[in-house]
Design an enzyme around this catalytic site. Sequence first.
Site, PDB file in Angstrom:
ATOM      1  N   TRP A  57       0.836  -1.198   0.000  1.00  0.00           N
ATOM      2  CA  TRP A  57       0.000   0.000   0.000  1.00  0.00           C
ATOM      3  C   TRP A  57       0.873   1.251   0.000  1.00  0.00           C
ATOM      4  CZ3 TRP A  57      -5.351   0.169   2.766  1.00  0.00           C
ATOM      5  CH2 TRP A  57      -6.148  -0.869   2.280  1.00  0.00           C
ATOM      6  N   ASP A  75       4.694   0.512  11.022  1.00  0.00           N
ATOM      7  CA  ASP A  75       4.466  -0.912  11.276  1.00  0.00           C
ATOM      8  C   ASP A  75       5.463  -1.400  12.316  1.00  0.00           C
ATOM      9  OD1 ASP A  75       2.853  -3.242   9.485  1.00  0.00           O
ATOM     10  OD2 ASP A  75       4.464  -3.996  10.759  1.00  0.00           O
ATOM     11  N   LYS A 156      -9.270  -2.412   6.979  1.00  0.00           N
ATOM     12  CA  LYS A 156      -9.662  -3.801   6.792  1.00  0.00           C
ATOM     13  C   LYS A 156     -10.269  -4.359   8.079  1.00  0.00           C
ATOM     14  CE  LYS A 156      -6.389  -6.951   6.214  1.00  0.00           C
ATOM     15  NZ  LYS A 156      -5.360  -7.629   5.410  1.00  0.00           N
TER      16      LYS A 156
END
Length: 210
Positions: A57, A75, A156
Amino acid sequence: MAKSNNSYSKPDYWSQKAFQEGYPARSVYKLQEIDAKFGMLKKGYTVLDLGSAPGSWTTWLLRKLENSGKLVSVDLNPLAKSVKGDNLIFFQGDLLSEEIRSQIKANGPYDLVVCDAAPLTTGNRTVDTARSRALVEMAIYYADKMLKPNGNFCVKIFQNGDQQKELQKMREIFTTAKGFKPEACRTESFETYLIGLKKKAREPEKQDQP
């Protein structure tokens, strides 16, 4: 022990396409489809990519921005070495930590927040959906606190009975909130995406009196 799914071990059309186009993973086409349908991203935007490794992404966002704007990517794990950009800022750490939250906030506010993070799955759908919901709630927090008015958001979520509750929270924050399952999702997958469009303007939070 959960049974292994052979279709996940075989490269499908989207996995092969990702390899050919230089993306670390097939998930990039989900974001591409979301953007095509909802117009999430424009050049010059400041964007926050939560749970971004290995960086599909992030790579797509960088290509779409074309060296304009700024992309903050976060992350626990590092991005793939191929993921680079002059307008990319990467923080490696826990999104729940005060240090990471402060670093993210210092680079905002944002026009777009995206989150494709997935929990470590156990094969137990009840456990996995609960973990997914916790990630969604974390992402909604970032969208609520760090998006500009009229900003957009997608996250998500593993499909379960609680996704309507999450959409209800999002409808308090965004003018429009809805679910959407891109064609690039595997047929057998129970993941989908929640979309928030045009964050509502609100009164500034009052400062504590001395």
